[in-house]
Design an enzyme around this catalytic site. Structure first.
Site, mmCIF file in Angstrom:
data_model
loop_
_atom_site.group_PDB
_atom_site.id
_atom_site.type_symbol
_atom_site.label_atom_id
_atom_site.label_comp_id
_atom_site.label_asym_id
_atom_site.label_seq_id
_atom_site.Cartn_x
_atom_site.Cartn_y
_atom_site.Cartn_z
ATOM 1 C CB SER A 8 11.133 6.934 -3.596
ATOM 2 O OG SER A 8 9.603 7.385 -3.814
ATOM 3 C CG ASP A 54 7.937 3.035 2.705
ATOM 4 O OD1 ASP A 54 6.903 3.803 2.586
ATOM 5 O OD2 ASP A 54 8.842 3.177 2.231
ATOM 6 C CG HIS A 76 8.568 6.868 1.115
ATOM 7 N ND1 HIS A 76 9.099 5.525 0.714
ATOM 8 C CD2 HIS A 76 8.775 7.577 0.190
ATOM 9 C CE1 HIS A 76 9.270 5.771 -0.671
ATOM 10 N NE2 HIS A 76 9.168 6.966 -1.037
#
Length: 500
Positions: free
Chosen positions: A320, A377, A431
């Site tokens: 991320s 995602d 995610h």
């Protein structure tokens, strides 16, 4: 020639036989329904044909499979017809655990060990010297193991932060213990990122003491180096790992939203631009800690000097926000000293970081990037400009300095291909880092998305994403008395190495 009945039976039995014969009635046969008819009425050819036809019908009936039943006391999985549950997914049928022992193993917290193959002279290939050509589809088993292993380094960074998220604003932070997933590595430095969201000048004039709300430093990762001779020999070099976690504080979320592209300070090319918020986290110094850029450059130079003369590699991994910062860190250390070792980035669920000029800058510096992307995602698709949200981007848009571009080579997985996850999992699961590692561990190729012999434990996935795991497995976990309360993952002193 005819043989009389009297010639074959004794005289004393003849009367009894004739009496029974007269009372005999012809019963219908399944092979010959017309057997009640007098034999003389049916020719021998027609009788034979009818017998064969009825025999074929009878055999077809007896060969039909009996309906499957769930047998009590033998484990419920024996009676499940999983192909009926997922008729459209052959991979799911192949992957579905049909035996109780296999399901118990998948739900255990103990990873199944598999031999670590010697990378030896091929380590540069697995490190991306050829952009992982020929290793991704189908996914090479050694590369799969390396990708999952680097992902678990990022998990260690998450646990290192969440075990002690507080950080004093009045003094320098104390050394922090990080439980690594691999005994052959040791942590050499903690890394910090400072969020700095500026307030309007009139707010600073009215309330100058609100600085704590706009600038704050947080522990974001670490630098580790392989320190075991056997592991160094297996990998073919000494590996320096830089692991960075994802977004965890409110100010970091605020930085993520600063999506305007700004020029890289060290670049003379105005077309090389990156996201403002990521650059701020990378370059901003804290009150008692250096910037992330300064820390990694200083530590890499120190380790290069310490292990001078050895084969070295630098691997940067993140998830991320950490995936975005990994690219900026790679750009920073690629020019921090002469003869920098090969640099590779393994990013999980990373957003776009800069424009095509920034991507070209990384390519010129020979920074290799492997992006692991979940097709479901949404984070991997941001930020985008309104003009390129729909359809294919034109060449003009691609070269536009205000348009974002992805860097590196892509390994694409898909949540829908997992036989364990629901097809309609939520955004958080798509995610989630553990979900990423689960998908990578099971990925075989684009034609066979989930391998039947995936070995990664489902325990952490149940703990982190239990509501997104199919009820078949959550119910079996309960029936096997694998209570989720047991799945508390306070990071062990050393996690087992990932399966291949």
């Amino acid at each position: 020639m005819q043989i009389g009945i009297g010639s074959t039976l004794p005289a004393q039995k003849l009367n009894v036989f004739q009496t029974r014969r007269s009372s005999f009635k012809c019963h219908r046969s399944p092979l010959n329904p017309s057997s009640h008819k007098p034999v003389s009425c049916v020719s021998s050819t027609e009788s034979t044909r009818e017998h064969l036809s009825n025999l074929e019908k009878l055999l077809q009936k007896t060969n039909q499979p009996e309906p499957e039943r769930v047998i009590k006391g033998r484990g419920l999985l024996e009676g499940l017809n999983l192909s009926r549950i997922w008729p459209e997914m052959k991979a799911a049928e192949e992957m579905s655990p049909r035996h109780l022992n296999r399901l118990k193993r998948l739900l255990s917290k103990t990873m199944e060990y598999s031999p670590r193959n010697n990378l030896g002279s091929r380590w540069r290939e697995y490190h991306g010297c050829n952009d992982w050509a020929g290793l991704l589809d189908p996914l090479d088993e050694n590369l799969r193991r390396e990708v999952v292993r680097y992902g678990e380094f990022v998990q260690a960074a998450y646990h290192g932060f969440h075990s002690n998220p507080a950080m004093s604003t009045k003094e320098a932070p104390l050394p922090r213990h990080v439980a690594l997933p691999d005994r052959s590595y040791k942590v050499t430095k903690s890394l910090y990122a400072t969020s700095s969201v500026g307030l309007p000048k009139w707010v600073d004039d009215v309330a100058p003491d609100l600085g704590w709300m706009t600038q704050r430093s947080s522990w974001i990762g670490y630098v580790a180096v392989s320190d075991d001779k056997r592991e160094i020999h297996r990998m073919g070099r000494r590996d320096i790992v830089i692991a960075l976690r994802g977004t965890a504080t409110c100010l970091e979320w605020a930085e993520n939203l600063r999506a305007q592209l700004v020029q890289i300070p060290e670049s003379d090319d105005p077309t090389q631009r990156v996201e403002c918020g990521f650059l701020s986290l990378h370059k901003t110094r804290g009150a008692h800690v250096p910037s992330l850029a300064e820390s990694v450059a200083e530590e890499v130079k120190r380790l290069m000097e310490k292990y001078k003369g050895e084969n070295l590699s630098i691997t940067i991994t993140g998830h991320s926000l950490g995936a975005a910062l990994s690219l900026l860190v790679a750009d920073e250390i690629s020019s921090c000293a002469p003869d920098v070792p090969p640099i590779a980035v393994f990013s999980f669920g990373g957003p776009k970081v800069g424009n095509k000029g920034f991507v070209d800058r990384l390519n010129e510096k020979n920074v290799k990037v492997l992006r692991i992307v979940n097709d479901q995602d949404m984070i991997t698709k941001v930020p985008v400009l309104p003009s390129v949200c729909i359809g294919e981007r034109s060449e003009q848009e691609e070269n536009n300095p205000w348009t974002y571009s992805h860097a590196g080579t892509e390994l694409r997985v898909d949540t829908k291909m997992s036989p364990y996850l629901k097809p309609n999992v939520d955004v958080a699961c798509c995610h989630d880092l553990e979900a990423y590692l689960h998908l990578v561990d099971g990925f075989l190729s684009s034609k066979c998305p989930f391998r039947s012999n995936a070995k990664r434990s489902l325990a952490r996935l149940l703990h982190d994403q239990g509501s997104n795991v199919k009820q078949l497995y959550t119910h079996k976990a309960l029936s096997l008395n694998t209570d989720r309360d047991r799945f508390s993952f306070p990071m062990a002193s050393c996690l087992p190495s990932p399966s291949q």
